[in-house]
Scaffold this active site. Structure first.
Site, PDB file in Angstrom:
ATOM      1  N   GLU A 173     -19.917  -9.088 -66.057  1.00 20.16           N
ATOM      2  CA  GLU A 173     -20.543  -8.782 -64.898  1.00 20.16           C
ATOM      3  C   GLU A 173     -21.627  -9.884 -64.250  1.00 20.16           C
ATOM      4  O   GLU A 173     -21.684 -10.229 -62.832  1.00 20.16           O
ATOM      5  CB  GLU A 173     -21.629  -7.565 -65.080  1.00 20.16           C
ATOM      6  CG  GLU A 173     -20.934  -6.466 -65.502  1.00 20.16           C
ATOM      7  CD  GLU A 173     -20.838  -6.147 -66.978  1.00 20.16           C
ATOM      8  OE1 GLU A 173     -20.430  -7.485 -67.631  1.00 20.16           O
ATOM      9  OE2 GLU A 173     -21.061  -5.251 -67.576  1.00 20.16           O
ATOM     10  N   GLY A 174     -22.005 -10.584 -65.366  1.00 14.76           N
ATOM     11  CA  GLY A 174     -23.083 -11.756 -65.029  1.00 14.76           C
ATOM     12  C   GLY A 174     -22.651 -12.972 -64.598  1.00 14.76           C
ATOM     13  O   GLY A 174     -23.135 -14.048 -64.083  1.00 14.76           O
ATOM     14  N   ASP A 205     -25.274 -19.369 -70.665  1.00 11.89           N
ATOM     15  CA  ASP A 205     -25.909 -19.270 -72.121  1.00 11.89           C
ATOM     16  C   ASP A 205     -27.256 -20.124 -72.055  1.00 11.89           C
ATOM     17  O   ASP A 205     -28.282 -19.825 -72.986  1.00 11.89           O
ATOM     18  CB  ASP A 205     -24.992 -19.813 -73.149  1.00 11.89           C
ATOM     19  CG  ASP A 205     -23.959 -19.167 -73.237  1.00 11.89           C
ATOM     20  OD1 ASP A 205     -23.810 -17.961 -72.414  1.00 11.89           O
ATOM     21  OD2 ASP A 205     -22.994 -19.245 -74.052  1.00 11.89           O
ATOM     22  N   LYS A 224     -23.901 -27.017 -66.904  1.00 11.05           N
ATOM     23  CA  LYS A 224     -23.300 -25.722 -66.623  1.00 11.05           C
ATOM     24  C   LYS A 224     -23.158 -24.960 -67.940  1.00 11.05           C
ATOM     25  O   LYS A 224     -22.568 -25.244 -68.650  1.00 11.05           O
ATOM     26  CB  LYS A 224     -21.906 -25.849 -65.768  1.00 11.05           C
ATOM     27  CG  LYS A 224     -21.257 -24.263 -65.684  1.00 11.05           C
ATOM     28  CD  LYS A 224     -19.753 -24.152 -66.111  1.00 11.05           C
ATOM     29  CE  LYS A 224     -19.872 -24.322 -67.707  1.00 11.05           C
ATOM     30  NZ  LYS A 224     -18.485 -23.961 -68.259  1.00 11.05           N
ATOM     31  N   THR A 225     -23.684 -23.656 -67.961  1.00 16.04           N
ATOM     32  CA  THR A 225     -23.610 -22.778 -68.896  1.00 16.04           C
ATOM     33  C   THR A 225     -24.623 -21.584 -68.515  1.00 16.04           C
ATOM     34  O   THR A 225     -25.961 -21.796 -68.501  1.00 16.04           O
ATOM     35  CB  THR A 225     -23.549 -23.199 -70.242  1.00 16.04           C
ATOM     36  OG1 THR A 225     -23.794 -21.766 -70.968  1.00 16.04           O
ATOM     37  CG2 THR A 225     -24.535 -23.811 -70.419  1.00 16.04           C
ATOM     38  N   GLY A 239     -16.045 -21.677 -69.118  1.00 17.79           N
ATOM     39  CA  GLY A 239     -16.660 -20.498 -68.711  1.00 17.79           C
ATOM     40  C   GLY A 239     -17.259 -20.653 -67.417  1.00 17.79           C
ATOM     41  O   GLY A 239     -17.956 -21.374 -66.866  1.00 17.79           O
ATOM     42  N   ARG A 283     -10.020 -24.599 -70.008  1.00 26.03           N
ATOM     43  CA  ARG A 283     -10.442 -24.859 -71.275  1.00 26.03           C
ATOM     44  C   ARG A 283      -9.576 -25.886 -72.234  1.00 26.03           C
ATOM     45  O   ARG A 283     -10.178 -26.442 -73.256  1.00 26.03           O
ATOM     46  CB  ARG A 283     -10.684 -23.542 -72.243  1.00 26.03           C
ATOM     47  CG  ARG A 283     -11.503 -22.564 -71.627  1.00 26.03           C
ATOM     48  CD  ARG A 283     -11.806 -21.417 -72.621  1.00 26.03           C
ATOM     49  NE  ARG A 283     -12.846 -20.412 -72.135  1.00 26.03           N
ATOM     50  CZ  ARG A 283     -14.100 -20.483 -72.259  1.00 26.03           C
ATOM     51  NH1 ARG A 283     -14.866 -21.440 -72.670  1.00 26.03           N
ATOM     52  NH2 ARG A 283     -14.757 -19.701 -71.485  1.00 26.03           N
ATOM     53  N   LYS A 301     -34.383  10.731 -74.556  1.00 25.19           N
ATOM     54  CA  LYS A 301     -33.856  11.004 -75.759  1.00 25.19           C
ATOM     55  C   LYS A 301     -32.681   9.963 -76.223  1.00 25.19           C
ATOM     56  O   LYS A 301     -31.629  10.438 -77.214  1.00 25.19           O
ATOM     57  CB  LYS A 301     -33.098  12.311 -75.603  1.00 25.19           C
ATOM     58  CG  LYS A 301     -31.849  12.660 -74.631  1.00 25.19           C
ATOM     59  CD  LYS A 301     -31.280  13.910 -74.515  1.00 25.19           C
ATOM     60  CE  LYS A 301     -30.327  14.103 -73.354  1.00 25.19           C
ATOM     61  NZ  LYS A 301     -29.955  15.330 -73.102  1.00 25.19           N
ATOM     62  N   TYR A 302     -32.635   9.093 -75.430  1.00 24.07           N
ATOM     63  CA  TYR A 302     -31.509   8.006 -76.036  1.00 24.07           C
ATOM     64  C   TYR A 302     -32.041   6.533 -76.447  1.00 24.07           C
ATOM     65  O   TYR A 302     -32.938   6.122 -75.902  1.00 24.07           O
ATOM     66  CB  TYR A 302     -30.365   7.404 -74.922  1.00 24.07           C
ATOM     67  CG  TYR A 302     -29.618   8.937 -74.589  1.00 24.07           C
ATOM     68  CD1 TYR A 302     -28.619   9.253 -75.471  1.00 24.07           C
ATOM     69  CD2 TYR A 302     -29.574   9.444 -73.277  1.00 24.07           C
ATOM     70  CE1 TYR A 302     -27.756  10.321 -75.264  1.00 24.07           C
ATOM     71  CE2 TYR A 302     -28.791  10.491 -73.004  1.00 24.07           C
ATOM     72  CZ  TYR A 302     -27.739  10.991 -74.048  1.00 24.07           C
ATOM     73  OH  TYR A 302     -26.911  11.829 -73.937  1.00 24.07           O
ATOM     74  N   GLY A 323     -23.750 -14.384 -74.702  1.00 25.83           N
ATOM     75  CA  GLY A 323     -24.319 -15.520 -75.116  1.00 25.83           C
ATOM     76  C   GLY A 323     -24.279 -15.730 -77.014  1.00 25.83           C
ATOM     77  O   GLY A 323     -25.004 -15.135 -77.598  1.00 25.83           O
ATOM     78  N   ARG A 324     -23.162 -16.604 -77.291  1.00 24.11           N
ATOM     79  CA  ARG A 324     -22.724 -16.466 -78.563  1.00 24.11           C
ATOM     80  C   ARG A 324     -23.676 -17.334 -79.529  1.00 24.11           C
ATOM     81  O   ARG A 324     -24.008 -17.029 -80.608  1.00 24.11           O
ATOM     82  CB  ARG A 324     -21.476 -16.745 -78.692  1.00 24.11           C
ATOM     83  CG  ARG A 324     -20.742 -16.715 -80.075  1.00 24.11           C
ATOM     84  CD  ARG A 324     -19.353 -16.339 -80.136  1.00 24.11           C
ATOM     85  NE  ARG A 324     -19.287 -14.828 -79.725  1.00 24.11           N
ATOM     86  CZ  ARG A 324     -19.563 -13.822 -80.488  1.00 24.11           C
ATOM     87  NH1 ARG A 324     -20.022 -14.014 -81.799  1.00 24.11           N
ATOM     88  NH2 ARG A 324     -19.463 -12.712 -80.026  1.00 24.11           N
ATOM     89  N   GLU A 338     -25.351 -11.467 -78.455  1.00 19.98           N
ATOM     90  CA  GLU A 338     -23.880 -11.357 -78.610  1.00 19.98           C
ATOM     91  C   GLU A 338     -23.441 -11.996 -80.100  1.00 19.98           C
ATOM     92  O   GLU A 338     -22.597 -11.545 -80.912  1.00 19.98           O
ATOM     93  CB  GLU A 338     -22.855 -11.972 -77.636  1.00 19.98           C
ATOM     94  CG  GLU A 338     -21.296 -11.905 -78.020  1.00 19.98           C
ATOM     95  CD  GLU A 338     -20.644 -12.528 -76.693  1.00 19.98           C
ATOM     96  OE1 GLU A 338     -21.499 -13.511 -76.107  1.00 19.98           O
ATOM     97  OE2 GLU A 338     -19.515 -12.160 -76.523  1.00 19.98           O
ATOM     98  N   ASP A 342     -19.821 -29.221 -74.445  1.00 18.28           N
ATOM     99  CA  ASP A 342     -18.366 -29.914 -74.876  1.00 18.28           C
ATOM    100  C   ASP A 342     -17.963 -30.624 -73.829  1.00 18.28           C
ATOM    101  O   ASP A 342     -17.451 -31.912 -74.077  1.00 18.28           O
ATOM    102  CB  ASP A 342     -17.382 -28.822 -75.369  1.00 18.28           C
ATOM    103  CG  ASP A 342     -17.497 -28.762 -76.883  1.00 18.28           C
ATOM    104  OD1 ASP A 342     -18.111 -29.234 -77.623  1.00 18.28           O
ATOM    105  OD2 ASP A 342     -16.613 -27.620 -77.212  1.00 18.28           O
TER     106      ASP A 342
END
Lengths: 563, 563
Positions: free
Chosen positions: A437-438, A225, A222-223, A101, A165, A262-263, A271-272, A331, A196
């Site tokens: 987006e990130g 996460d 790299k990641t 990714g 991948r 009010k929300y 990030g699993r 996530e 991996d």
């Protein structure tokens, strides 16, 4: 008015971008970033030599790792120190590949390698393998030169050579990779990827060494996460930028929550496997509630426990007159809940035997605990679990919109409490997912500089004949000139896992440590954040001016904790 | 390491924030923005006088508007010019209220009013009515002083005094408002809001004038949707910032799409009534497909037409080897599709009579066209339509996740084409909704400056005795010092609508004009964007350096078109 038109058009400055796949135009910020000059650590700015440390071992099961990596096991890590290597400059043929990714900064690793070769190994060639490891196996590449690389300097994304991948792991695939290395006469290969990919990089290094090939392999961490790190490799690139982008959005949502009053905003963050992103965003923005998967797992919490935790705070806040708030959810949260894992396993078993009937009799096949949990789930989530399956027919946990699930579960529980007289306010939930987006934003100054050093350092390691190391840049909390540069033996990061009756090498993902400084800082403050509103809105990433050189909290705290 | 800790803590500088509701800490960027100095238009920097224009009329049905506003109808708009007003400085008592949804810059309107009163009307008092128009009716306010206002300068959100959606429209409500005005001895009131709020501001001005009260009322144009504008009021504040925030995210998603090469990202953008936000984001980022509600309505397109339009481009792109892309969809799109409106109306009728049966016989009550459309909808959307109702039992169109609906419809249609041999690739959709993230961001330099001028100008209008005007700052494509400042008669923006048998005054929403320069520019380029990838990634809003003074395209093009 002419000035206005000129301003408009200046947005569309065409920049050379020779990917052959598309022509592109750049925004002013993108254009400006192209010429952003990058500092290098002092040790990379002058002559240096590579010094080996003591022999290394493995993160676990060294005997098995030794069997898997007979050539490479035990090799020392290396560090660059000022001095004269005594080598005559030589030209090198080097390949580079992006694996997995996207993460902001990947292009700068490549430009770092390229500049190293230009600066120190005149006449070298850099091959960019296209579309990830498959590009190596199919010998699909682009020769990278200054003109080609320039438009990607300090830019986000992986579109210079794209990623993929695929994995190089079967004998046939190793053979293809070796053929490419021989065909291009490669002295080295840099693999930019996560845990991996770096494991596979090491297997490839071992394979090449075993075949007595000259091709060395160096990895790069790299990641977004943030779960590929250890003492010697204190950060994976992209984490800094991605967290800052998410934190910008979270900060905006916080100001909105406070303004509207009010929300409750339920924000799921990418990030699993590990909850580093969620933890970092919490440290940057001070939400009312933050769920950390590792803590939920450590405390063996149930879905009901987690829901009650949220509802307790919402109820307490209502007493103070606050009927709004912001809640961060990693996530992968439900993967950390033991009872959910059990339910999923049972569902997969039942679904595999096609035992689902309209009347719902199949539910009797669930263990009592799983049946109770299943009933607790909102109807939409139940349906999602039963209907959306992956190609193997398994339940797709990844598709569950955890933030929406919690909104419904919280709603139900608050309704119960209302009936019991314990809650009197109105609850309205809004769901968000911040992910894509990130991953491809313009890299922050930190990621730009860090990646450039990783790449430049990888070039140095290759030139000095190293293989099976991961490029390691350390002392990151200090000014750039004081950063350390070296390479860590990939085998030293490894343990084994048993899969299909065989030992497989793995670099264990770095999870959030509940005894680590970042989590402890968070844990010491979260009660305060829960009831008092201590929101911080970091604002958009700035490339010049205030906060432009600010590094993420996780990294600073981890360095502080080591000090 | 000590330095690291210090950097970290500097994030948490406590700033005075005397709202009584919360204590807050500010990020470095927020802190830095506090002291960002704002330019004023030249005419506001020296002595000026207010010059009236010719008598005004109405946007439509002037006779009816005249009946509704007997005191105010026909009054001239006003413009500030250099000169000496000849007035002795007087102190004023002024109220200010935020009405409706958040928009970046609202705090600067308030600080503009405050600074005007400090600079030109020494001894004045500014009352901030809390929680929107209800604060006026309940006389709930905070006296705003320098210390109170300072922490909100150039900050996003509406949390200084919060907003609300109540309206002042019944005789009883007008009476309450008048009581507050009398109690506080108000010389003036500034209403910061959208089209509805400004209509109500004008009704209040009429009411006060009719009662011979001295309290004048001035409106300010606020809405991120950009649909409150006309020749004299060229922009509503917040639009610039919100679009830039959304465009940052879209640009990131584009780079991700291009890097991955396998996802179509369907991005729904806030903006229910008009598609200005979507159009502006398209001009900033160059997506492959952009749906504009006003065009869909003008061409009387069906949902099938729109789906086919998307699918045609996806199929064509597949021929070029592009199986990825970015598609922008305005939040209110389906409101623009005539057949959908018909279906919704029929569903509401059926639901109102509780005629829905399990067996689905109720569907026979739908007109054939509506039935066909209903069948075309994905099952999840069908369910959403039938199950989620508002308090009046009506279908909640707003809850429909249009981006997910289109992903499913496109999937189905592509499958048809695959069967027919007209499409051979793989389609994967990813959905996004960008909304709340943009409403409360730190205002861009443009919105900061524009809002400050709107507020400062509103002060000047009140001092000069004006009422029933909306603060108007013009010539916005020129440098700030050349901006014009004045007030436009609110009645001149009005038309009437017949509701419940009565004429109601309305400021008509400014829709995307298909003959306007922004749409025409987009229309001339979209084919190029569809098949060739011309993505632009604007990057995060910069407050200093490159692009920090860049204005949105819509505004520039509209000025260019008038030039």
């Amino acid at each position: 008015m002419a000035a206005a038109a000129a301003t408009l058009l200046s947005n569309g400055d065409a920049k050379p971008q020779n990917t052959g796949r598309f022509a592109s135009v750049y925004s002013e910020v993108q254009n400006n970033r192209l010429d952003h000059s990058l500092s290098l650590p002092a040790v990379l700015r002058k002559s240096f030599q590579v010094v080996d440390g003591p022999p290394s071992s493995a993160a676990g099961n060294p005997d098995e790792i030794k069997k898997l990596f007979p050539c490479l096991f035990g090799q020392p890590s290396a560090v660059l120190v000022p001095g004269d290597a005594g080598n005559a400059p030589q030209s090198l043929k080097v390949g580079v590949v992006l694996s997995g990714g996207q993460a902001p900064g990947g292009h700068n690793v490549i430009s770092g390698i390229y500049d190293y070769l230009q600066d120190r190994c005149k006449g070298s060639t850099l091959y960019g393998f296209r579309g990830g490891p498959a590009g190596i196996m199919k010998c699909k590449y682009t020769v990278l030169n200054s003109e080609y690389i320039y438009p990607f300097r300090n830019q986000g994304g992986f579109d210079m050579i794209r990623s993929g991948r695929d994995k190089i792991e079967t004998p046939e695939q190793f053979k293809q990779a070796a053929e490419t290395a021989l065909k291009l006469d490669l002295d080295g290969l840099v693999v930019i990827g996560g845990d991996d990919s770096n494991t596979n990089a090491c297997l490839l290094a071992e394979n090449f060494r075993n075949k007595n090939m000259k091709t060395r392999v160096i990895g790069c961490p790299k990641t977004i996460d943030g779960d590929l790190k250890c003492k010697e490799v204190p950060a994976s690139f992209g984490f800094d930028t991605a967290c800052k982008i998410y934190a910008e959005m979270i900060g905006n949502v916080m100001v909105d929550a406070r303004s509207t009053g009010k929300y409750y905003h339920f924000v799921r963050l990418m990030g699993r496997a590990a909850s580093h992103i969620t933890l970092e965003c919490a440290l940057q923005t001070h939400p009312n509630i933050t769920l950390i998967g590792e803590e939920v797992a450590a405390n063996k919490q149930t879905l009901k426990n987690v829901t009650d935790y949220i509802v307790d705070i919402i109820t307490k806040r209502a007493e103070f007159g606050y009927n709004y708030g912001v809640i961060l959810i990693p996530e992968g949260l439900i993967d950390f809940i033991p009872e959910v894992q059990l339910l999923i396993a049972e569902l997969n078993e039942i679904l595999a035997h096609d035992e689902v009937d309209e009347a719902g009799l199949w539910k009797q096949k669930l263990q009592p605990q799983s049946l109770e949990l299943f009933k607790l789930l909102p109807a939409a989530i139940q349906e999602q679990l039963m209907l959306e399956r992956d190609p193997h027919g398994n339940v797709q946990v990844a598709k569950i919109e955890t933030e929406k699930m919690f909104i419904q579960m919280v709603e139900t529980e608050l309704e119960n409490r209302k009936q019991a007289g314990a809650y009197k306010a109105q609850f309205k939930g809004q769901s968000h997912f911040f992910g894509y987006e990130g991953r491809c934003g313009l890299p922050s100054n930190f990621d730009s500089t860090y990646c450039y050093a990783l790449g430049y350092g990888a070039g140095a390691l290759l030139q000095s004949g190293k293989t099976g190391l991961i490029s390691s840049v350390g002392n990151l909390a200090a000014p750039v000139e004081e950063w350390t540069v070296g390479g860590t033996a990939l085998t030293s990061l490894m343990d084994v896992e048993r899969r299909h009756g065989k030992f497989k090498p793995v670099i264990k993902k770095a999870m959030v440590e509940l005894e680590g400084a970042p989590f402890k800082q968070f844990a010491s403050l979260r009660e305060e954040w829960a009831l008092n509103n201590r929101y911080i809105s970091p604002g958009p990433i700035q490339f010049v001016g205030p906060a432009s050189d600010k590094v993420n909290h996780t990294l600073l705290l981890e360095f502080g904790a080591q000090a």
